[in-house]
Design a protein around this motif. Structure first.
Motif, mmCIF file in Angstrom:
data_model
loop_
_atom_site.group_PDB
_atom_site.id
_atom_site.type_symbol
_atom_site.label_atom_id
_atom_site.label_comp_id
_atom_site.label_asym_id
_atom_site.label_seq_id
_atom_site.Cartn_x
_atom_site.Cartn_y
_atom_site.Cartn_z
ATOM 1 N N ASN A 51 13.971 -0.891 -2.466
ATOM 2 C CA ASN A 51 13.570 -0.285 -2.071
ATOM 3 C C ASN A 51 12.362 -1.025 -3.442
ATOM 4 O O ASN A 51 13.141 -1.051 -4.689
ATOM 5 N N GLY A 52 11.142 -0.894 -3.883
ATOM 6 C CA GLY A 52 10.002 -1.828 -4.696
ATOM 7 C C GLY A 52 10.026 -3.118 -4.696
ATOM 8 O O GLY A 52 9.487 -3.174 -5.461
ATOM 9 N N GLY A 54 8.250 -4.491 -3.070
ATOM 10 C CA GLY A 54 7.004 -5.233 -2.279
ATOM 11 C C GLY A 54 6.002 -5.546 -1.097
ATOM 12 O O GLY A 54 5.568 -6.062 0.021
ATOM 13 N N LYS A 55 7.300 -5.120 -0.202
ATOM 14 C CA LYS A 55 7.335 -4.422 1.759
ATOM 15 C C LYS A 55 5.754 -3.625 1.975
ATOM 16 O O LYS A 55 4.968 -4.873 2.797
ATOM 17 N N SER A 56 6.020 -2.760 1.499
ATOM 18 C CA SER A 56 5.040 -1.963 1.990
ATOM 19 C C SER A 56 3.616 -3.026 1.410
ATOM 20 O O SER A 56 2.330 -2.934 2.589
ATOM 21 N N THR A 57 3.439 -3.417 0.013
ATOM 22 C CA THR A 57 2.353 -4.368 -0.112
ATOM 23 C C THR A 57 1.962 -5.064 0.142
ATOM 24 O O THR A 57 0.455 -5.422 0.873
ATOM 25 N N HIS A 209 14.501 -1.297 6.757
ATOM 26 C CA HIS A 209 15.943 -0.353 5.676
ATOM 27 C C HIS A 209 17.436 -0.759 7.043
ATOM 28 O O HIS A 209 18.584 -0.877 6.183
HETATM 29 N N1 ATP Z 1 0.067 3.061 -4.687
HETATM 30 C C1 ATP Z 1 0.455 2.649 -6.009
HETATM 31 N N2 ATP Z 1 0.113 2.763 -6.865
HETATM 32 C C2 ATP Z 1 0.591 2.562 -7.730
HETATM 33 N N3 ATP Z 1 2.103 1.710 -7.518
HETATM 34 C C3 ATP Z 1 2.616 1.405 -6.558
HETATM 35 C C4 ATP Z 1 1.560 1.866 -5.147
HETATM 36 N N4 ATP Z 1 2.405 1.094 -3.923
HETATM 37 C C5 ATP Z 1 3.459 1.176 -4.782
HETATM 38 N N5 ATP Z 1 3.934 0.464 -6.551
HETATM 39 C C6 ATP Z 1 4.350 0.223 -6.814
HETATM 40 O O1 ATP Z 1 4.502 -1.232 -6.050
HETATM 41 C C7 ATP Z 1 5.973 -1.370 -6.511
HETATM 42 C C8 ATP Z 1 6.376 -2.091 -5.098
HETATM 43 O O2 ATP Z 1 6.439 -0.709 -4.055
HETATM 44 P P1 ATP Z 1 6.138 -1.211 -2.018
HETATM 45 O O3 ATP Z 1 6.150 0.319 -1.505
HETATM 46 O O4 ATP Z 1 5.272 -2.393 -2.080
HETATM 47 O O5 ATP Z 1 8.511 -1.740 -1.992
HETATM 48 P P2 ATP Z 1 8.478 -1.247 -1.268
HETATM 49 O O6 ATP Z 1 9.717 -2.840 -0.768
HETATM 50 O O7 ATP Z 1 7.809 -0.565 0.181
HETATM 51 O O8 ATP Z 1 9.589 -0.020 -1.227
HETATM 52 P P3 ATP Z 1 10.455 0.999 -0.323
HETATM 53 O O9 ATP Z 1 11.518 0.068 -0.115
HETATM 54 O O10 ATP Z 1 11.039 1.750 -1.083
HETATM 55 O O11 ATP Z 1 9.665 1.449 0.580
HETATM 56 C C9 ATP Z 1 6.626 -0.377 -6.891
HETATM 57 O O12 ATP Z 1 6.938 -0.622 -8.343
HETATM 58 C C10 ATP Z 1 5.895 0.573 -6.330
HETATM 59 O O13 ATP Z 1 5.933 1.741 -7.576
#
Ligand code: ATP
Ligand code: MG
Length: 286
Positions: A51-52, A54-57, A209
């Motif tokens: 989690n976190g 950066g995948k969704s970003t 996941h």
């Molecule tokens: N809109 C936003 N504004 C500020 N910070 C954000 C935003 N979206 C994500 N983040 C932060 O960016 C980091 C990466 O988030 P992201 O959602 O890309 O991770 P992820 O790998 O997709 O996580 P998950 O497995 O929970 O889906 C995290 O620390 C999150 O809190």
């Protein structure tokens, strides 16, 4: 199959990411901190990471929903930072998200799938053909006159995928498309992804996941702290038990079972990534 060539005639990857940096606010730490990656046309890639990481970003970078603060993201040679190219990029890269309910807009399945091509301004006969082809591709043709809200989660997600397919992208980026589904829905969505990849040569980038899903890809990319920490074929990734631990990943269930059986003294390989192979090895035991 669409192949893109550099001016010197060399083949270009569909997606090229070079030293990509991104953060949401001015003061924050980098969320993506130097991602380098290429994806070829027709590849089926899984992205995993805790989690976190950066995948969704990262997913949102691939169709220009977010643009790099530093570095470059290119789709079929078009740079996402270039505002004039954004339309061409969005046409090439379709996004599918977790919750199918947020992605469905109409009261009848075929109208929902027609929504995207209608917005592209296509002729009605072309739209009709595309809707039919897209619903067939996801195995939902017989539900074309149904109301989406009466469908199961997995069926809804396949309709959502059809809606994207009807716009004829070259690549689908799917951000945990099975996270909200029951096991049957998950299985059907996964089998739809395989069909799209194999029959239509669709390039797939699947964030998940579920390690049991990740091992079905050609290549797994492990993200950690905004970087690509590891990439390789599923067996290469899950063969590195120390790294799996380091990046907080699980083993696929079938591998976990094989490892535990071996620890318990059963004469079996520990590098098993497919249920079929586990069954075969168990059947061979005396
Ligand atoms: N809109 C936003 N504004 C500020 N910070 C954000 C935003 N979206 C994500 N983040 C932060 O960016 C980091 C990466 O988030 P992201 O959602 O890309 O991770 P992820 O790998 O997709 O996580 P998950 O497995 O929970 O889906 C995290 O620390 C999150 O809190
Ligand atoms: Mg995410």
């Amino acid at each position: 199959m669409a192949v893109f060539l550099y001016q010197d005639g060399e083949m270009m990857p569909l997606i090229e990411v070079d030293d990509l940096y991104y953060k949401y606010g001015q003061e924050d730490d980098w969320v993506l901190a130097g991602v380098d990656l290429e994806v070829e046309t027709g590849e089926f890639v899984a992205i995993v990471g805790h989690n976190g990481s950066g995948k969704s970003t990262f997913a949102k970078m691939l169709n220009g929903l977010l643009v790099p603060k530093q570095g470059v993201v290119k789709v079929a040679g078009l740079e996402t930072k270039d505002k004039e190219e954004i339309w061409g990029i969005r046409q090439r890269v379709g996004m599918v998200f977790q919750n199918p309910d947020n992605q469905l807009v109409a009261n009848i399945v075929e109208e929902d799938v027609a929504f995207g091509p209608e917005n592209l301004g296509l002729e009605s006969q072309v739209i009709k053909t595309r809707v039919k082809e897209a619903l067939t591709a996801v195995g939902m043709e017989e539900f074309r006159r149904h109301a989406p809200h009466n469908l199961s989660g997995g069926q809804k997600q396949r309709v959502a995928i059809a809606g994207i397919l009807a716009m004829q992208p070259q690549c689908l980026v799917l951000d945990e498309p099975t996270a909200m589904l029951d096991p049957v829905g998950r299985k059907n969505v996964m089998s739809t992804l395989h069909d799209l990849n194999q029959n239509l040569d669709m390039t797939l980038i699947h964030i998940t996941h579920f390690m049991s899903e990740a091992i079905q890809a050609d290549r797994i990319i492990v993200m950690d702290q905004g970087k690509v920490a590891l990439q390789g074929r599923p067996a290469e990734i899950f063969g590195q038990l120390d790294k799996i631990k380091e990046y907080n990943l699980d083993l696929p269930q079938v591998t976990e079972l094989a490892v535990r059986l071996k620890q318990a003294g059963v004469d079996i390989s520990s590098d098993i990534y497919e249920v079929d192979r586990l069954v075969n090895e168990l059947c061979l035991l005396k």
